[in-house]
Scaffold this active site. Sequence first.
Site, PDB file in Angstrom:
ATOM      1  N   MET A 113      13.740 -13.602 -26.486  1.00 43.18           N
ATOM      2  CA  MET A 113      13.263 -12.791 -27.669  1.00 43.18           C
ATOM      3  C   MET A 113      12.109 -12.317 -27.111  1.00 43.18           C
ATOM      4  O   MET A 113      10.913 -12.873 -27.469  1.00 43.18           O
ATOM      5  CB  MET A 113      13.101 -13.838 -28.843  1.00 43.18           C
ATOM      6  N   LEU A 167      15.473 -23.182 -29.843  1.00 47.73           N
ATOM      7  CA  LEU A 167      14.625 -23.051 -28.666  1.00 47.73           C
ATOM      8  C   LEU A 167      14.900 -21.538 -28.044  1.00 47.73           C
ATOM      9  O   LEU A 167      16.191 -21.345 -27.898  1.00 47.73           O
ATOM     10  CB  LEU A 167      15.143 -24.246 -27.626  1.00 47.73           C
ATOM     11  N   ASP A 168      13.910 -20.859 -27.616  1.00 46.95           N
ATOM     12  CA  ASP A 168      14.066 -19.425 -27.299  1.00 46.95           C
ATOM     13  C   ASP A 168      13.586 -19.146 -25.872  1.00 46.95           C
ATOM     14  O   ASP A 168      12.352 -19.303 -25.710  1.00 46.95           O
ATOM     15  CB  ASP A 168      13.361 -18.534 -28.359  1.00 46.95           C
ATOM     16  N   THR A 169      14.371 -18.856 -24.791  1.00 50.96           N
ATOM     17  CA  THR A 169      13.795 -18.560 -23.469  1.00 50.96           C
ATOM     18  C   THR A 169      13.332 -17.144 -23.510  1.00 50.96           C
ATOM     19  O   THR A 169      12.848 -16.772 -22.437  1.00 50.96           O
ATOM     20  CB  THR A 169      15.091 -18.862 -22.412  1.00 50.96           C
ATOM     21  N   LEU A 202      10.238 -20.596 -24.639  1.00 45.67           N
ATOM     22  CA  LEU A 202      10.436 -21.438 -23.505  1.00 45.67           C
ATOM     23  C   LEU A 202      10.449 -20.429 -22.323  1.00 45.67           C
ATOM     24  O   LEU A 202      11.141 -20.788 -21.574  1.00 45.67           O
ATOM     25  CB  LEU A 202      11.608 -22.425 -23.236  1.00 45.67           C
TER      26      LEU A 202
END
Length: 427
Positions: free
Chosen positions: A1, A119-121, A213
């Site tokens: 994101m 959880l967003d890489t 992340l």
Amino acid sequence: MATNISPICFIPFLIFLLFGALVQAIPTNNHGTDGSNIASRSIKVDLKTNPNYVPNGVAAYAHALKKWSSKTPGELAESLAAMGGSMFGELGATSVKGDREFLSSVGFGTPFQFLDVYLDTGSSDVWVYSSLTQAEDVGNHSTWVIAHSKTATPVENGTWIVQYSDGSAAYGKVFTDSINLGDVIIDKATIEAAISVSDEFISDEDIDGIFGLAYSLPNRASPQQPTVMSALLPLLSQPLFTIDLRHNSSNGAYTFGYIDGTRFLSDSGEHVHYTPLANGSTFWQFEFVSVHIGGTNDVHNDSFSAIADTGTSLMLLHSEVAKLYYDAVPGAQYNYTTSGGIWTYPCHTLPALPDFELGFANGFVVTVPGRYMNYSVFPYAEDTCVGGLQVIPDDDPQILGDVFLKSVYAVFDAGEAQIGFAKKDLD
């Protein structure tokens, strides 16, 4: 994101997008590659799911374009408006709302207060609903009650504003406190407590915050603070984490500090195939070199750059790659009229959707099964379906979201600046 920043304005923020993916903690039975038990603590939190939720492919595509591209067709936006050390740990990855997102229960403060976060890489900020959040924004969301934590410390003059590429935003104050991430305890971590959040967060009652992340992207705290990712990595036995998302399933997991050999086909000799990250990238960005459409001999060989993003449901690839795929789908068309440009096809072709294969310079090939390539029914015609592969402008980075990540076991290796994929049994 992806994130950027602009001056804050004290009016209701525009909607923030949340696609795909993160996790809920479930009872764990964690084993290393040698079969030994490596974690004993387990947490289970029931998610606030909506059993009547139906994925909206037009909305998903519009949000994904807004997130990663400045070039969203006006008609598509209108269509959306008309509709919406020696540490290790594991978090269960449970599909919510037809793989729209995967949530995880993460603890904040002392004692830990567990919130369902995403959880967003593709981002680096860790922010949550809090006791500072405006009452009209909280709704039914759980909050981090700062006064209930013995170790919460405000950062002097600390503020944060996150504005995502779609123009939506959130803001608040900055604290340091403890975080429990799958039994990995991060002390004095940077936590951003929300004062106000955008409308889509308010309406998505499953999600209590975002846990970034990204590889090395700075957060948006002012004065600048260490990211949680930078504080996490030195605590781990190995500076990496892994993702095993599962289609419409509660059997997936994130692991931190170790590679779980039981989650890919290691027993049959399969191993993790690594690709280096792009030089200077702050995201998990890498290259693949070829595309193959199952059931045909069409192979496209080139050098493609893509970002692995758990925060996007779809795959967003350049127009020639998308066309190559849909040329193999009977009745597929690039629908300009009611959706502003989106690939659709007759739903009766679903059983015959071809596999989509991506090849890497190391020789490894990821196969996305044809059954994963369908995303939803077209909102305007029940006999028309929307594909899980859509177009991003050719001058924007390509995005491999959850449609891709559900198809592989993925290793995000910060220590070696690489990303790895391995074959696994698919649900």
